[in-house]
Design an enzyme around this catalytic site. Structure first.
Site, short mmCIF file in Angstrom:
data_model
loop_
_atom_site.label_atom_id
_atom_site.label_comp_id
_atom_site.label_asym_id
_atom_site.label_seq_id
_atom_site.Cartn_x
_atom_site.Cartn_y
_atom_site.Cartn_z
N ARG A 147 16.41 49.29 36.37
CA ARG A 147 16.99 48.03 36.71
C ARG A 147 17.53 47.88 38.22
NH1 ARG A 147 18.99 45.47 31.48
NH2 ARG A 147 20.00 44.10 32.58
N TYR A 150 16.75 45.68 41.15
CA TYR A 150 17.22 44.11 41.04
C TYR A 150 18.78 44.47 41.36
CZ TYR A 150 18.75 39.64 39.08
OH TYR A 150 19.45 38.28 38.72
N GLY A 153 19.01 45.93 44.69
CA GLY A 153 18.75 44.74 45.93
C GLY A 153 19.64 43.84 45.94
N ARG A 216 26.75 39.83 25.79
CA ARG A 216 26.83 38.98 26.97
C ARG A 216 27.75 37.53 26.93
NH1 ARG A 216 24.69 43.20 27.85
NH2 ARG A 216 22.68 43.41 28.90
N PRO A 279 23.35 46.95 29.91
CA PRO A 279 24.70 47.04 29.95
C PRO A 279 25.31 46.65 28.52
CG PRO A 279 23.97 45.84 31.79
CD PRO A 279 22.84 46.05 30.98
N GLN A 281 28.49 45.73 27.65
CA GLN A 281 29.30 44.79 27.48
C GLN A 281 29.29 43.67 29.02
OE1 GLN A 281 33.28 46.06 26.85
NE2 GLN A 281 33.01 47.36 28.57
N ARG A 282 29.45 42.44 28.78
CA ARG A 282 29.67 41.72 29.98
C ARG A 282 30.50 40.33 29.49
NH1 ARG A 282 24.12 40.46 32.31
NH2 ARG A 282 24.27 42.81 33.18
P1 NAD Z 1 13.72 32.23 37.95
O1 NAD Z 1 12.83 33.53 37.83
O2 NAD Z 1 13.46 31.30 36.83
O3 NAD Z 1 13.64 31.88 39.40
C1 NAD Z 1 13.42 32.38 40.35
C2 NAD Z 1 12.63 31.80 41.29
O4 NAD Z 1 12.31 32.46 42.63
C3 NAD Z 1 10.95 31.57 40.82
O5 NAD Z 1 10.64 30.27 41.05
C4 NAD Z 1 10.19 32.76 41.43
O6 NAD Z 1 8.97 31.93 41.59
C5 NAD Z 1 10.86 32.55 42.76
N1 NAD Z 1 10.54 33.83 43.64
C6 NAD Z 1 10.65 34.90 43.26
N2 NAD Z 1 10.33 35.88 44.48
C7 NAD Z 1 10.07 34.93 45.41
C8 NAD Z 1 9.60 35.19 46.79
N3 NAD Z 1 9.46 36.55 47.12
N4 NAD Z 1 9.70 34.24 47.66
C9 NAD Z 1 9.83 33.05 47.34
N5 NAD Z 1 10.16 32.71 45.80
C10 NAD Z 1 10.40 33.75 44.86
O7 NAD Z 1 15.22 32.68 37.62
P2 NAD Z 1 16.46 31.99 37.52
O8 NAD Z 1 17.22 32.26 36.26
O9 NAD Z 1 16.37 30.44 38.06
O10 NAD Z 1 17.24 32.70 38.79
C11 NAD Z 1 17.58 32.16 40.02
C12 NAD Z 1 18.41 32.85 40.91
O11 NAD Z 1 19.78 33.13 40.46
C13 NAD Z 1 17.83 34.45 40.99
O12 NAD Z 1 18.11 34.87 42.23
C14 NAD Z 1 18.62 35.34 40.18
O13 NAD Z 1 18.87 36.41 40.47
C15 NAD Z 1 19.98 34.43 40.03
N6 NAD Z 1 20.60 34.68 38.73
C16 NAD Z 1 20.16 34.04 37.71
C17 NAD Z 1 20.88 34.49 36.64
C18 NAD Z 1 20.67 33.60 35.24
O14 NAD Z 1 21.23 34.16 34.24
N7 NAD Z 1 19.65 32.53 35.14
C19 NAD Z 1 21.97 35.38 36.47
C20 NAD Z 1 22.18 36.12 37.63
C21 NAD Z 1 21.58 35.77 38.97
N1 UDP Z 2 17.66 41.34 24.38
C1 UDP Z 2 17.36 41.58 23.04
N2 UDP Z 2 16.11 40.83 22.56
C2 UDP Z 2 15.28 40.38 23.59
C3 UDP Z 2 15.62 40.06 24.87
C4 UDP Z 2 16.64 40.92 25.18
O1 UDP Z 2 17.92 41.86 22.24
O2 UDP Z 2 14.28 39.96 23.15
C5 UDP Z 2 18.95 41.83 24.75
C6 UDP Z 2 18.88 42.97 26.02
O3 UDP Z 2 18.78 44.18 25.44
C7 UDP Z 2 20.03 42.70 26.70
C8 UDP Z 2 20.50 41.28 26.20
O4 UDP Z 2 19.77 40.85 25.31
O5 UDP Z 2 21.22 43.58 25.86
C9 UDP Z 2 20.38 40.35 27.52
O6 UDP Z 2 19.15 40.54 27.94
P1 UDP Z 2 18.53 39.85 29.04
O7 UDP Z 2 17.04 40.24 29.33
O8 UDP Z 2 18.66 38.21 28.71
O9 UDP Z 2 19.66 39.84 30.41
P2 UDP Z 2 20.37 40.91 31.01
O10 UDP Z 2 21.92 40.64 30.94
O11 UDP Z 2 20.12 42.27 30.27
O12 UDP Z 2 19.91 40.82 32.32
#
Ligand code: NAD
Ligand code: UDP
Length: 332
Positions: A147, A150, A153, A216, A279, A281-282
């Protein structure tokens, strides 16, 4: 005399993704001009096709790991795959997207003096020992695990944001987003909410990783976007970081049972191995968000948000004819 024009030119990177496409909608509704930049790694044209041809909307295929020269007033930097399945597919590219992407977008913001918001993540806390997570917690992240591309990064992107803030006086906002779900997640996204819903609607087994006791906190997309927009509008002296999420905490077993009940599915639960470094817990402490974002608080309870998301996938799968005949029989 020139009229005052409150509309801005706003860049949304990752604008064709789940959150990005909803953000583009909200910004256009508010009267802004939106430049959506995406390389379509996990995003789709389908998410934004209703915006194509809109006079306030422009789409650019571009990878944020390469420099971008445009003129904008604000930047929402969302580009990055967010699902563990997708970000682990090409981990080197994931780190580049977060780190080189941040450098390029911060460089752009510096050149045009734009305000810039980073979509950071609860993953910066890793597998947390402090619960619920507060912004002051530095986290517990494995730097060399599956992980890490991500987590590290995103942590490095936060470092860059704060160094540009201190060194170049850039106007920054860092949002630590906790698990968010809703319509427009990809059917193959791989994250838990969309997985469970798609499996339930298809009458397939629901895949619980590990014993399902890990927790979560799930935020509905509308609540998340409201907070993100309010954050961008806060004063320049508030860079964050700030947790955004819904503090309601559920185990994966709770979630699976809710999805089965709300979708009327006959799917069974199956257990699969727990992914490395998952993880345990969150849950966000959102006191800071409630204080700084004008009384913002998430309004959508999990049952209501799941019902809306199930309705979305139900329609999507029906129109693509991808639902299991087994479940169709059970409905008739
Ligand atoms: P997503 O995968 O649906 O969207 C990510 C978008 O970024 C996609 O459209 C993808 O094509 C684009 N992308 C990826 N790499 C790229 C690159 N190198 N150049 C240009 N575009 C690129 O995910 P999301 O859930 O919409 O997440 C959006 C943002 O929010 C992300 O940065 C993610 O880390 C952050 N985030 C989301 C969640 C969540 O639960 N949805 C939680 C924490 C953080
Ligand atoms: N998870 C699961 N079944 C699935 C996908 C995910 O039980 O088909 C669990 C995963 O192991 C994690 C939680 O659901 O504990 C949330 O996973 P997700 O990939 O949505 O996001 P994360 O918070 O781990 O980035």
């Amino acid at each position: 005399m020139r009229q005052y024009n409150p509309s801005k030119r706003i860049l949304v990177t990752g604008g064709a993704g789940f959150l990005g496409s909803h953000l583009c909608d909200r910004l256009i509704e508010a009267g802004h001009d939106v430049l959506c930049v995406d390389n379509f790694f996990t995003g789709t044209k389908h998410n934004i096709e209703h915006l194509l041809g809109h006079p306030q909307f422009e789409l650019m295929r571009h990878d944020v790991t390469f420099p971008l020269y445009v003129e904008v007033d604000e930047i929402f930097n969302l580009a990055c795959p967010a699902s563990p399945v997708h970000y682990q597919h090409d981990p080197v590219q994931t780190t580049k997207t977060s780190v080189h992407g941040a450098i390029n977008m911060l460089g752009l913001a510096k050149r045009v003096r734009a305000k810039i918001l980073q979509a950071s993540t609860s993953e910066v806390y890793g597998d947390p020992e402090v619960h619920p997570q507060v912004e002051q917690y530095w986290g517990r992240v494995n730097p060399i695990g599956l992980r890490s591309c991500y987590d590290e990064g995103k942590r490095c992107a936060e470092t860059l944001f704060f160094d540009y803030y201190r060194q170049h006086r850039l106007r920054i906002k860092v949002a630590r987003i906790f698990n968010t779900y809703g319509p427009r997640m990809h059917t193959n996204d791989g994250r838990v909410v969309s997985n469970f819903i798609v499996q339930a609607l298809r009458g397939q087994d629901i895949t619980i990783y590990g014993d399902g006791s890990q927790t979560r906190s799930f935020c509905y997309v509308d609540d998340l976007l409201e907070a993100m927009l309010r954050l961008m509008a806060t004063g320049d002296d508030f860079p964050g970081p700030i947790n955004i999420g819904n503090p309601g905490e559920f185990s994966m077993l709770d979630l699976a049972r809710k999805v089965i009940e709300l979708s009327g599915s006959r799917s069974k639960l199956v257990h699969m191995p727990l992914p490395a470094d998952d993880p345990k817990q969150r849950r966000p402490d959102i006191s800071l968000a409630q204080e700084m974002l004008g009384g913002w608080t998430p309004k959508t309870q999990l049952d209501e948000g799941l019902a809306k998301t199930i309705a979305y996938f139900d329609q999507l799968l029906s129109s693509s004819g991808a639902k299991a005949t087994e479940r169709e029989f059970s409905l008739t």
